[in-house]
Design a protein around this motif. Structure first.
Motif, PDB file in Angstrom:
ATOM      1  N   LYS A   1       0.741  -1.107   0.050  1.00 34.04           N
ATOM      2  CA  LYS A   1      -0.217  -0.099  -0.112  1.00 34.04           C
ATOM      3  C   LYS A   1       0.769   1.186   0.184  1.00 34.04           C
ATOM      4  O   LYS A   1       0.492   2.221  -0.645  1.00 34.04           O
ATOM      5  N   VAL A   2       1.732   1.209   0.750  1.00 38.76           N
ATOM      6  CA  VAL A   2       2.848   2.358   0.998  1.00 38.76           C
ATOM      7  C   VAL A   2       3.669   2.558  -0.404  1.00 38.76           C
ATOM      8  O   VAL A   2       3.561   3.737  -0.859  1.00 38.76           O
ATOM      9  N   LEU A   3       3.987   1.642  -1.003  1.00 38.85           N
ATOM     10  CA  LEU A   3       4.707   1.816  -2.283  1.00 38.85           C
ATOM     11  C   LEU A   3       3.853   2.121  -3.451  1.00 38.85           C
ATOM     12  O   LEU A   3       4.215   2.904  -4.268  1.00 38.85           O
TER      13      LEU A   3
ATOM     14  N   SER B   1       4.323   5.588  -5.403  1.00 39.42           N
ATOM     15  CA  SER B   1       4.169   5.519  -7.049  1.00 39.42           C
ATOM     16  C   SER B   1       3.196   6.508  -7.442  1.00 39.42           C
ATOM     17  O   SER B   1       3.665   7.389  -8.544  1.00 39.42           O
ATOM     18  N   GLY B   2       2.012   6.439  -6.904  1.00 36.36           N
ATOM     19  CA  GLY B   2       1.033   7.541  -7.436  1.00 36.36           C
ATOM     20  C   GLY B   2       1.491   9.152  -7.079  1.00 36.36           C
ATOM     21  O   GLY B   2       1.367   9.793  -8.067  1.00 36.36           O
ATOM     22  N   VAL B   3       2.176   9.153  -6.035  1.00 36.47           N
ATOM     23  CA  VAL B   3       2.638  10.709  -5.745  1.00 36.47           C
ATOM     24  C   VAL B   3       3.727  11.019  -6.705  1.00 36.47           C
ATOM     25  O   VAL B   3       3.669  12.048  -7.126  1.00 36.47           O
ATOM     26  N   PHE B   4       4.429  10.057  -6.861  1.00 36.64           N
ATOM     27  CA  PHE B   4       5.730  10.436  -7.665  1.00 36.64           C
ATOM     28  C   PHE B   4       5.328  10.746  -9.304  1.00 36.64           C
ATOM     29  O   PHE B   4       5.812  11.518  -9.823  1.00 36.64           O
ATOM     30  N   LEU B   5       4.075   9.901  -9.628  1.00 38.95           N
ATOM     31  CA  LEU B   5       3.627  10.148 -11.016  1.00 38.95           C
ATOM     32  C   LEU B   5       2.985  11.358 -11.064  1.00 38.95           C
ATOM     33  O   LEU B   5       3.012  12.199 -12.163  1.00 38.95           O
TER      34      LEU B   5
END
Length: 92
Positions: A16-18, A22-26
């Protein structure tokens, strides 16, 4: 059995954290892309290519950084997490 359940729960939390990271970095990448392109319409146009023009240095630097990060992950983990997951589960 409880040990396996704890391990699965921990793995689920990490996943979940990863996924969130990933979504935040996208989202951050899309924001940087939009700002460096000079607006939303110009950023969307660049997704289709550069029309024979040279790639802007900011985009070239972004691509180089991405490739270096992927290389570092491969060096550190042997393969990227997604590739390891596919190999382990045979679901990809």
């Amino acid at each position: 059995m409880p040990r396996q359940a704890n391990e699965r729960a921990r793995q689920h939390r990490v996943q979940k954290v990863l996924t969130l990271a990933s979504g935040v970095f996208l989202l951050l990448g899309l924001i940087v892309h939009t700002l460096s392109a000079g607006g939303v319409s110009r950023a969307l146009a660049l997704f289709g290519g550069h029309g024979g023009e040279a790639v802007p240095w900011q985009e070239a630097a972004d691509l180089r950084a991405r490739d270096r990060m992927r290389g570092a992950l491969r060096d550190r983990q042997g393969v990227l997490r997604g590739e390891a997951y596919c190999a382990r589960t045979s679901t990809c």
